[in-house]
Enzyme design. Structure first.
Site, PDB file in Angstrom:
ATOM      1  N   CYS A  42       0.848  -1.177   0.000  1.00  0.00           N
ATOM      2  CA  CYS A  42       0.000   0.000   0.000  1.00  0.00           C
ATOM      3  C   CYS A  42       0.896   1.243   0.000  1.00  0.00           C
ATOM      4  CB  CYS A  42      -0.942   0.102   1.198  1.00  0.00           C
ATOM      5  SG  CYS A  42      -2.080  -1.273   1.340  1.00  0.00           S
TER       6      CYS A  42
ATOM      7  N   HIS B 174      16.876 -37.283  -7.478  1.00  0.00           N
ATOM      8  CA  HIS B 174      16.202 -37.640  -6.221  1.00  0.00           C
ATOM      9  C   HIS B 174      14.741 -37.225  -6.223  1.00  0.00           C
ATOM     10  CE1 HIS B 174      20.069 -38.849  -4.713  1.00  0.00           C
ATOM     11  NE2 HIS B 174      20.561 -37.718  -5.180  1.00  0.00           N
TER      12      HIS B 174
ATOM     13  N   LYS C 143      12.535 -14.739 -11.124  1.00  0.00           N
ATOM     14  CA  LYS C 143      12.283 -13.634 -12.067  1.00  0.00           C
ATOM     15  C   LYS C 143      11.247 -14.053 -13.098  1.00  0.00           C
ATOM     16  CE  LYS C 143      13.484 -11.050 -10.626  1.00  0.00           C
ATOM     17  NZ  LYS C 143      14.026 -10.536  -9.440  1.00  0.00           N
TER      18      LYS C 143
ATOM     19  N   TRP D 111      -2.779  -2.612  -1.624  1.00  0.00           N
ATOM     20  CA  TRP D 111      -2.480  -4.033  -1.810  1.00  0.00           C
ATOM     21  C   TRP D 111      -3.270  -4.734  -0.712  1.00  0.00           C
ATOM     22  CZ3 TRP D 111      -0.386  -8.220   0.816  1.00  0.00           C
ATOM     23  CH2 TRP D 111      -0.002  -9.304   0.024  1.00  0.00           C
TER      24      TRP D 111
ATOM     25  N   GLU E   1       7.546 -14.840 -11.436  1.00  0.00           N
ATOM     26  CA  GLU E   1       6.787 -13.751 -10.811  1.00  0.00           C
ATOM     27  C   GLU E   1       6.208 -12.770 -11.822  1.00  0.00           C
ATOM     28  OE1 GLU E   1       8.925 -11.030  -8.249  1.00  0.00           O
ATOM     29  OE2 GLU E   1      10.762 -11.307  -9.384  1.00  0.00           O
TER      30      GLU E   1
ATOM     31  N   GLU F 244      17.370 -17.365  -8.632  1.00  0.00           N
ATOM     32  CA  GLU F 244      16.954 -16.014  -9.001  1.00  0.00           C
ATOM     33  C   GLU F 244      16.311 -15.995 -10.395  1.00  0.00           C
ATOM     34  OE1 GLU F 244      16.323 -13.504  -7.516  1.00  0.00           O
ATOM     35  OE2 GLU F 244      16.397 -11.831  -8.909  1.00  0.00           O
TER      36      GLU F 244
ATOM     37  N   ARG G 223       3.609  -0.152  -4.963  1.00  0.00           N
ATOM     38  CA  ARG G 223       3.413  -0.706  -3.628  1.00  0.00           C
ATOM     39  C   ARG G 223       2.090  -1.452  -3.497  1.00  0.00           C
ATOM     40  NH1 ARG G 223       6.783   1.449   0.049  1.00  0.00           N
ATOM     41  NH2 ARG G 223       5.351   0.850   1.705  1.00  0.00           N
TER      42      ARG G 223
ATOM     43  N   LYS H  82       5.861  -4.146  -4.307  1.00  0.00           N
ATOM     44  CA  LYS H  82       7.315  -4.005  -4.227  1.00  0.00           C
ATOM     45  C   LYS H  82       7.830  -4.132  -2.803  1.00  0.00           C
ATOM     46  CE  LYS H  82      11.324  -2.639  -5.974  1.00  0.00           C
ATOM     47  NZ  LYS H  82      11.993  -3.747  -6.685  1.00  0.00           N
TER      48      LYS H  82
ATOM     49  N   ASN I 258      -1.199   2.188   5.698  1.00  0.00           N
ATOM     50  CA  ASN I 258      -0.357   1.124   5.149  1.00  0.00           C
ATOM     51  C   ASN I 258       0.134   0.301   6.338  1.00  0.00           C
ATOM     52  OD1 ASN I 258       3.118   1.166   4.114  1.00  0.00           O
ATOM     53  ND2 ASN I 258       1.654  -0.476   3.929  1.00  0.00           N
ATOM     54  N   GLY I 259      -0.095  -1.017   6.290  1.00  0.00           N
ATOM     55  CA  GLY I 259       0.341  -1.884   7.390  1.00  0.00           C
ATOM     56  C   GLY I 259      -0.778  -2.820   7.788  1.00  0.00           C
TER      57      GLY I 259
HETATM   58  C1  F6R Z   1      11.627 -10.367  -6.493  1.00  0.00           C
HETATM   59  C2  F6R Z   1      11.694  -9.354  -5.455  1.00  0.00           C
HETATM   60  C3  F6R Z   1      11.371  -9.771  -4.074  1.00  0.00           C
HETATM   61  C4  F6R Z   1      12.228  -8.993  -3.063  1.00  0.00           C
HETATM   62  C5  F6R Z   1      11.769  -9.331  -1.639  1.00  0.00           C
HETATM   63  C6  F6R Z   1      12.580  -8.612  -0.606  1.00  0.00           C
HETATM   64  O1  F6R Z   1      11.949  -9.848  -7.748  1.00  0.00           O
HETATM   65  O2  F6R Z   1      11.963  -8.212  -5.707  1.00  0.00           O
HETATM   66  O3  F6R Z   1      11.515 -11.137  -3.906  1.00  0.00           O
HETATM   67  O4  F6R Z   1      13.556  -9.333  -3.234  1.00  0.00           O
HETATM   68  O5  F6R Z   1      10.419  -8.979  -1.500  1.00  0.00           O
HETATM   69  O6  F6R Z   1      12.443  -7.233  -0.706  1.00  0.00           O
HETATM   70  P1  F6R Z   1      13.502  -6.259  -0.063  1.00  0.00           P
HETATM   71  O7  F6R Z   1      14.784  -6.488  -0.769  1.00  0.00           O
HETATM   72  O8  F6R Z   1      12.947  -4.899  -0.283  1.00  0.00           O
HETATM   73  O9  F6R Z   1      13.603  -6.625   1.391  1.00  0.00           O
END
Ligand code: F6R
Length: 615
Positions: A2, A511, A492, A76, A495, A488, A27, A610, A105-106
């Protein structure tokens, strides 16, 4: 998650709020709303389900609500589905008298108890949200203190459990916005046109670079000409103005179709910005790290704690630090670490990695580690964020603002800091000589140029994305550091493209996971580590024998991969320890192009946000 924004000033608030929200949509983007204190002397709320653009249309870009003070929100969803009723702002008051408007937000953890209590006092609730409880509670205390707004806010904060950044307006007060935070980000912006609150800097950057960074439970009272800050006892607090040193263009798309692509392209510069100030006369200089040589020699263990991609950086870190500095490293997901009684002594170092510096699980893990006596060193991108402020030592990544939900440049800069940290620890411990350091630093300094070269020509990856964008499942395999990169690459891809994808340690395939391979399944095999190259080729043969189509990612000169794999992408030759920094780039691009080909909203993937400021 949010985003909240508030503005009181000398121009129409609604367009300013909408503009601010557009910078916070990363957000959360389930619904959006604004409340403006209108010229008719009351608070008008406009909100709707869906993206901000729906709200913008509804209020004609802000023109349909006139007034110079307001608060806004992009959501969100946590409590209650994304719909009109659950959208913010929420209002408080009995018998339909909307005395108070709140954006939040929270998560308010004790909202059910508070709601029950307020219901016995005549308050009716229309939404499923925890935020509506805050609005009603503020009104409750406002009434019980005979209209004392400050007291009402203080009393409300004292009753709330959980995390919150709040913007509050009162219907009989056309001049003041109240704001407060606890464990959710909130800044104050001081501009010529008026004063702001916002969840993040980009929201206010078109208007000012001067901000106050708030501590938990500091109460801010904004008017168009003044910002007053108080502690929870109501005593005034003096704050230093923090001047933001990056500009608006860093937070704009700058001609690119997506932030994610722009941020992939920015990686060479971001890495250079991050490593250059820390390499002086051939030495690693970590000015912000106060660990002494003795501290380092006494370390019994390092925990690296993070979430998501930042956790994947930690997995790379484990391989590197253990092999270079010979210190045992455990990598933990923050959400697990905080609940699992980790064994910590005064000689344990906890390395926290976070782009936002606000991820709630990571922040709580930090606090738990601190409580248990660990020393905390954080690798953080956002200056002044909660994690940065609560750490003993901070190594900032200088990636600049990262807007796309899927991280790219923050990941790469975190990796580069991990390399420096690892080499530093190794040298302090006497595990590495100056010659080793010279070599590593030379190689590290070449990484940005090598990435730049790779980014000049993305056509091979684009072609592969166009071939596989309809895949049902995609698997990533690798050993050691290549496994870490696979994690990673897989995240990527899934998501942003919503294609099911998993990463496996290549040796684990037999396994269990190998039974998932069918005719035509795409397997992306990472084979950048010379000492494990032959083993990876065997793993490639194993999956090929079960019908897989294989894309191998290798270093220049590893030519035999083309004899076993269907497609090969070559990264420039590099020190194997640093290969993650290069190998991740084609994986980021692959995820990006696949998602774009599928018509996905690359920068704002469904269900995600984010900055994850809820548990
Ligand atoms: C994936 C991504 C998330 C963040 C995770 C941690 O592309 O961006 O998996 O890495 O939410 O976020 P931060 O780094 O802000 O603690």
């Amino acid at each position: 998650m949010c985003g909240i924004v508030g503005f009181v000033g000398r121009q129409q608030a609604a367009p300013v709020l909408l503009q601010g929200l557009s910078k916070l949509e990363y957000r959360g983007y389930d619904s959006a709303g604004i409340a403006v204190f209108t010229d008719k002397n009351n608070i008008t709320v406009e909100k709707c389900k869906g993206r901000l653009k729906v709200l913008e249309e509804k209020v004609d870009g802000g023109k349909s609500i006139k007034g110079e003070m307001g608060i806004g929100h992009t959501r969100w969803a946590t409590h209650g589905e994304p719909n009109y009723i659950n959208s913010h702002p929420h209002v408080g008051g009995t018998n339909g008298s909307d005395n108070v408007a709140v954006v939040h937000n929270g998560i308010i953890e004790n909202y059910i108890d508070l709601k029950k209590y307020l219901q016995t006092r005549g308050y009716n609730f229309v939404s499923d949200t925890d935020t509506e409880v805050v609005a009603q509670l503020v009104d409750y205390f406002y009434q019980s203190t005979n209209g004392n707004s400050m007291e009402a806010v203080k009393k409300t904060i004292n009753k709330l459990e959980g995390s919150f950044a709040l913007g509050i307006m009162f219907n009989n007060d056309p001049e003041h916005i109240y704001a407060v935070r606890k464990d959710s980000p909130l800044i104050v912006g001081l501009a010529k046109i008026g004063n702001f609150i916002a969840s993040d800097i980009p929201a206010i950057l078109p208007y000012t670079r001067n901000v106050y960074l708030l501590e938990d439970k500091e109460i801010v009272v904004l008017t168009k000409d003044n910002v007053a800050i108080y502690n929870i006892d109501g005593e005034p607090i003096k704050k230093e103005v923090y001047i933001v040193d990056w500009d608006v263009s860093s937070a704009e798309k700058g001609g690119y179709e997506h932030f994610m692509f722009k941020e992939i392209m920015e990686q060479p510069d971001a890495i250079t910005e991050t490593i250059s100030p820390r390499i002086k006369n051939g030495q690693i200089v970590l000015d912000d790290v106060k660990l002494t040589k003795e501290d380092i020699n006494n370390l019994d263990k390092i925990y690296i704690v993070a979430c998501g991609s930042a956790y994947h950086v930690g997995v790379v870190g484990k391989y590197i630090i253990e092999s270079q500095a010979r210190i045992p490293v455990e990598v933990d997901l923050a959400s697990e670490f905080r609940y699992r009684s980790p064994i910590i002594t005064k000689n344990t170092l906890v390395v926290i990695i976070s782009q936002s510096g606000e991820t709630l699980d990571t922040l709580c893990a930090l606090r738990e580690a601190k409580r248990l006596g660990a020393r905390i060193l954080s690798i953080v991108n956002v200056v002044g964020s909660s994690i940065a402020r609560e750490s003993d030592d901070i190594l900032y990544t200088w990636a600049g603002p990262e807007i796309a939900v899927a991280t790219t440049k923050a990941y790469s800069t975190q990796l580069s800091v991990v390399y420096l940290l690892s080499q530093y620890l190794a040298q302090q411990k006497g595990e590495m000589t100056q010659k080793d350091t010279d070599e590593l630093l030379q190689n590290l300094q070449l990484i940005p140029a090598k990435i730049q070269d790779m980014l000049k020509n993305c056509t091979d990856i684009q072609y592969l994305a166009s071939k596989f964008y309809n895949a049902k499942d995609i698997f990533f395999i690798g050993r050691s550091l290549d496994y870490a990169i696979g994690l990673e690459g897989s995240l990527k891809l899934k998501e942003i493209s919503y294609i099911h994808s998993e990463a496996y340690a290549a040796g684990e395939l037999k396994h269990g996971p190998i039974s998932l391979i069918e005719d035509g399944t795409l397997v992306i095999a990472l084979a950048t580590q010379p000492r494990l190259y032959d083993k990876l080729l065997s793993n490639i043969k194993e999956v090929k024998a079960r019908g897989a189509v294989v894309l191998a990612i290798v270093q220049e000169g590893m030519d035999t991969a083309s004899e076993v794999a269907d497609y090969v992408i070559t990264i420039p030759k590099c020190d194997p320890l640093l290969a993650a920094s290069l190998a991740v780039v084609p994986l980021q691009l692959f995820g990006y192009y696949v998602a774009a080909a599928r018509g996905c909203d690359v920068d704002k993937p469904r269900n995600l946000a984010k900055s994850v400021t809820v548990e």
